[in-house]
Design a protein around this motif. Structure first.
Motif, PDB file in Angstrom:
ATOM      1  N   GLN A  60      22.512  52.839 -95.040  1.00 50.55           N
ATOM      2  CA  GLN A  60      22.652  54.287 -94.916  1.00 50.55           C
ATOM      3  C   GLN A  60      22.199  54.991 -96.185  1.00 50.55           C
ATOM      4  O   GLN A  60      21.548  56.043 -96.123  1.00 50.55           O
ATOM      5  CB  GLN A  60      24.093  54.649 -94.592  1.00 50.55           C
ATOM      6  CG  GLN A  60      24.511  54.265 -93.188  1.00 50.55           C
ATOM      7  CD  GLN A  60      25.985  54.521 -92.925  1.00 50.55           C
ATOM      8  OE1 GLN A  60      26.732  54.878 -93.837  1.00 50.55           O
ATOM      9  NE2 GLN A  60      26.402  54.340 -91.690  1.00 50.55           N
ATOM     10  N   ALA A  61      22.515  54.417 -97.339  1.00 53.85           N
ATOM     11  CA  ALA A  61      22.097  55.018 -98.610  1.00 53.85           C
ATOM     12  C   ALA A  61      20.581  55.010 -98.740  1.00 53.85           C
ATOM     13  O   ALA A  61      19.976  56.011 -99.149  1.00 53.85           O
ATOM     14  CB  ALA A  61      22.736  54.271 -99.778  1.00 53.85           C
ATOM     15  N   ARG A  62      19.947  53.890 -98.378  1.00 54.37           N
ATOM     16  CA  ARG A  62      18.484  53.822 -98.436  1.00 54.37           C
ATOM     17  C   ARG A  62      17.858  54.828 -97.473  1.00 54.37           C
ATOM     18  O   ARG A  62      16.873  55.498 -97.806  1.00 54.37           O
ATOM     19  CB  ARG A  62      18.000  52.403 -98.122  1.00 54.37           C
ATOM     20  CG  ARG A  62      18.178  51.430 -99.275  1.00 54.37           C
ATOM     21  CD  ARG A  62      17.426  50.133 -99.024  1.00 54.37           C
ATOM     22  NE  ARG A  62      17.985  49.374 -97.925  1.00 54.37           N
ATOM     23  CZ  ARG A  62      18.981  48.511 -98.019  1.00 54.37           C
ATOM     24  NH1 ARG A  62      19.548  48.295 -99.186  1.00 54.37           N
ATOM     25  NH2 ARG A  62      19.418  47.853 -96.964  1.00 54.37           N
ATOM     26  N   GLN A  63      18.433  54.943 -96.283  1.00 55.42           N
ATOM     27  CA  GLN A  63      17.912  55.904 -95.301  1.00 55.42           C
ATOM     28  C   GLN A  63      18.045  57.328 -95.830  1.00 55.42           C
ATOM     29  O   GLN A  63      17.131  58.134 -95.707  1.00 55.42           O
ATOM     30  CB  GLN A  63      18.647  55.750 -93.961  1.00 55.42           C
ATOM     31  CG  GLN A  63      18.122  56.655 -92.867  1.00 55.42           C
ATOM     32  CD  GLN A  63      16.693  56.348 -92.494  1.00 55.42           C
ATOM     33  OE1 GLN A  63      16.296  55.186 -92.432  1.00 55.42           O
ATOM     34  NE2 GLN A  63      15.899  57.378 -92.272  1.00 55.42           N
ATOM     35  N   TRP A  64      19.188  57.634 -96.432  1.00 60.23           N
ATOM     36  CA  TRP A  64      19.399  58.975 -96.992  1.00 60.23           C
ATOM     37  C   TRP A  64      18.371  59.259 -98.077  1.00 60.23           C
ATOM     38  O   TRP A  64      17.818  60.355 -98.143  1.00 60.23           O
ATOM     39  CB  TRP A  64      20.822  59.096 -97.543  1.00 60.23           C
ATOM     40  CG  TRP A  64      21.137  60.465 -98.030  1.00 60.23           C
ATOM     41  CD1 TRP A  64      21.632  61.505 -97.311  1.00 60.23           C
ATOM     42  CD2 TRP A  64      20.950  60.962 -99.367  1.00 60.23           C
ATOM     43  NE1 TRP A  64      21.779  62.612 -98.116  1.00 60.23           N
ATOM     44  CE2 TRP A  64      21.364  62.309 -99.380  1.00 60.23           C
ATOM     45  CE3 TRP A  64      20.482  60.393-100.548  1.00 60.23           C
ATOM     46  CZ2 TRP A  64      21.320  63.092-100.523  1.00 60.23           C
ATOM     47  CZ3 TRP A  64      20.439  61.189-101.685  1.00 60.23           C
ATOM     48  CH2 TRP A  64      20.853  62.516-101.667  1.00 60.23           C
ATOM     49  N   LEU A  65      18.130  58.272 -98.935  1.00 61.13           N
ATOM     50  CA  LEU A  65      17.136  58.463 -99.996  1.00 61.13           C
ATOM     51  C   LEU A  65      15.747  58.684 -99.421  1.00 61.13           C
ATOM     52  O   LEU A  65      15.001  59.549 -99.894  1.00 61.13           O
ATOM     53  CB  LEU A  65      17.137  57.260-100.946  1.00 61.13           C
ATOM     54  CG  LEU A  65      18.356  57.142-101.859  1.00 61.13           C
ATOM     55  CD1 LEU A  65      18.337  55.804-102.583  1.00 61.13           C
ATOM     56  CD2 LEU A  65      18.405  58.292-102.844  1.00 61.13           C
ATOM     57  N   ARG A  66      15.401  57.909 -98.394  1.00 58.87           N
ATOM     58  CA  ARG A  66      14.087  58.101 -97.760  1.00 58.87           C
ATOM     59  C   ARG A  66      13.987  59.496 -97.146  1.00 58.87           C
ATOM     60  O   ARG A  66      12.973  60.174 -97.275  1.00 58.87           O
ATOM     61  CB  ARG A  66      13.851  57.048 -96.667  1.00 58.87           C
ATOM     62  CG  ARG A  66      13.350  55.718 -97.171  1.00 58.87           C
ATOM     63  CD  ARG A  66      12.844  54.853 -96.028  1.00 58.87           C
ATOM     64  NE  ARG A  66      13.878  54.539 -95.063  1.00 58.87           N
ATOM     65  CZ  ARG A  66      14.693  53.488 -95.123  1.00 58.87           C
ATOM     66  NH1 ARG A  66      14.584  52.639 -96.127  1.00 58.87           N
ATOM     67  NH2 ARG A  66      15.598  53.273 -94.201  1.00 58.87           N
ATOM     68  N   ASP A  67      15.044  59.904 -96.464  1.00 59.64           N
ATOM     69  CA  ASP A  67      15.027  61.196 -95.776  1.00 59.64           C
ATOM     70  C   ASP A  67      15.000  62.368 -96.747  1.00 59.64           C
ATOM     71  O   ASP A  67      14.436  63.415 -96.439  1.00 59.64           O
ATOM     72  CB  ASP A  67      16.251  61.334 -94.861  1.00 59.64           C
ATOM     73  CG  ASP A  67      16.220  60.369 -93.693  1.00 59.64           C
ATOM     74  OD1 ASP A  67      15.158  59.766 -93.433  1.00 59.64           O
ATOM     75  OD2 ASP A  67      17.279  60.202 -93.045  1.00 59.64           O
ATOM     76  N   ALA A  69      14.031  62.287-100.154  1.00 60.12           N
ATOM     77  CA  ALA A  69      13.148  62.188-101.319  1.00 60.12           C
ATOM     78  C   ALA A  69      12.159  63.348-101.336  1.00 60.12           C
ATOM     79  O   ALA A  69      11.942  63.969-102.384  1.00 60.12           O
ATOM     80  CB  ALA A  69      12.411  60.850-101.321  1.00 60.12           C
ATOM     81  N   GLU A  70      11.573  63.662-100.204  1.00 61.07           N
ATOM     82  CA  GLU A  70      10.602  64.757-100.142  1.00 61.07           C
ATOM     83  C   GLU A  70      11.271  66.094-100.451  1.00 61.07           C
ATOM     84  O   GLU A  70      10.722  66.923-101.178  1.00 61.07           O
ATOM     85  CB  GLU A  70       9.931  64.793 -98.765  1.00 61.07           C
ATOM     86  CG  GLU A  70       8.794  65.790 -98.678  1.00 61.07           C
ATOM     87  CD  GLU A  70       7.676  65.502 -99.678  1.00 61.07           C
ATOM     88  OE1 GLU A  70       7.096  66.482-100.182  1.00 61.07           O
ATOM     89  OE2 GLU A  70       7.394  64.321 -99.961  1.00 61.07           O
ATOM     90  N   LEU A  71      12.466  66.295 -99.928  1.00 66.24           N
ATOM     91  CA  LEU A  71      13.205  67.529-100.208  1.00 66.24           C
ATOM     92  C   LEU A  71      13.501  67.654-101.705  1.00 66.24           C
ATOM     93  O   LEU A  71      13.361  68.729-102.287  1.00 66.24           O
ATOM     94  CB  LEU A  71      14.504  67.570 -99.409  1.00 66.24           C
ATOM     95  CG  LEU A  71      15.388  68.787 -99.622  1.00 66.24           C
ATOM     96  CD1 LEU A  71      14.654  70.063 -99.223  1.00 66.24           C
ATOM     97  CD2 LEU A  71      16.688  68.634 -98.859  1.00 66.24           C
ATOM     98  N   ALA A  72      13.889  66.543-102.327  1.00 67.88           N
ATOM     99  CA  ALA A  72      14.161  66.563-103.769  1.00 67.88           C
ATOM    100  C   ALA A  72      12.901  66.917-104.550  1.00 67.88           C
ATOM    101  O   ALA A  72      12.953  67.703-105.506  1.00 67.88           O
ATOM    102  CB  ALA A  72      14.712  65.213-104.214  1.00 67.88           C
ATOM    103  N   LYS A  73      11.754  66.379-104.141  1.00 66.69           N
ATOM    104  CA  LYS A  73      10.488  66.717-104.818  1.00 66.69           C
ATOM    105  C   LYS A  73      10.176  68.199-104.675  1.00 66.69           C
ATOM    106  O   LYS A  73       9.756  68.851-105.640  1.00 66.69           O
ATOM    107  CB  LYS A  73       9.341  65.888-104.228  1.00 66.69           C
ATOM    108  CG  LYS A  73       9.389  64.428-104.605  1.00 66.69           C
ATOM    109  CD  LYS A  73       8.264  63.675-103.910  1.00 66.69           C
ATOM    110  CE  LYS A  73       8.383  62.186-104.125  1.00 66.69           C
ATOM    111  NZ  LYS A  73       7.351  61.440-103.377  1.00 66.69           N
TER     112      LYS A  73
END
Length: 93
Positions: A60-67, A69-73
């Protein structure tokens, strides 16, 4: 996961039969051995469940990071732009 629990229960049954074969005439010793084996089986099952939970949490943590990452950029780019605008508006000292 169900298959591993079934396997664990089957192993416990086999161990209980082995304990009975070791002490066929001593019911208290048999009960004690079965209880010990049940405690060991319970500990193994708890360990397996905690590993599954840890694995699910990591997924779940990896999925959250993938989902996200673009928003954070995008947010970082926006923040950089805002800081640049603020820097332009600040009078030189």
């Amino acid at each position: 996961m169900k298959a591993s629990l079934l396997f664990l229960l089957a192993c416990t049954a086999v161990l209980a039969l082995g304990a009975r074969a070791d002490a066929p005439e001593e019911p208290k010793a048999l009960v004690q051995k079965v209880q010990e084996l049940a405690q060991k089986a319970t500990a193994v099952a708890k360990d397996a469940f905690s590993r599954v939970r840890e694995s699910e949490a990591a997924q779940q943590a990896r999925q959250w990071l993938r989902d996200n990452a673009e928003l954070a950029k995008q947010r970082l780019v926006w923040l950089k732009e805002q800081l640049a605008e603020l820097w332009k508006k600040t009078p030189a000292a």
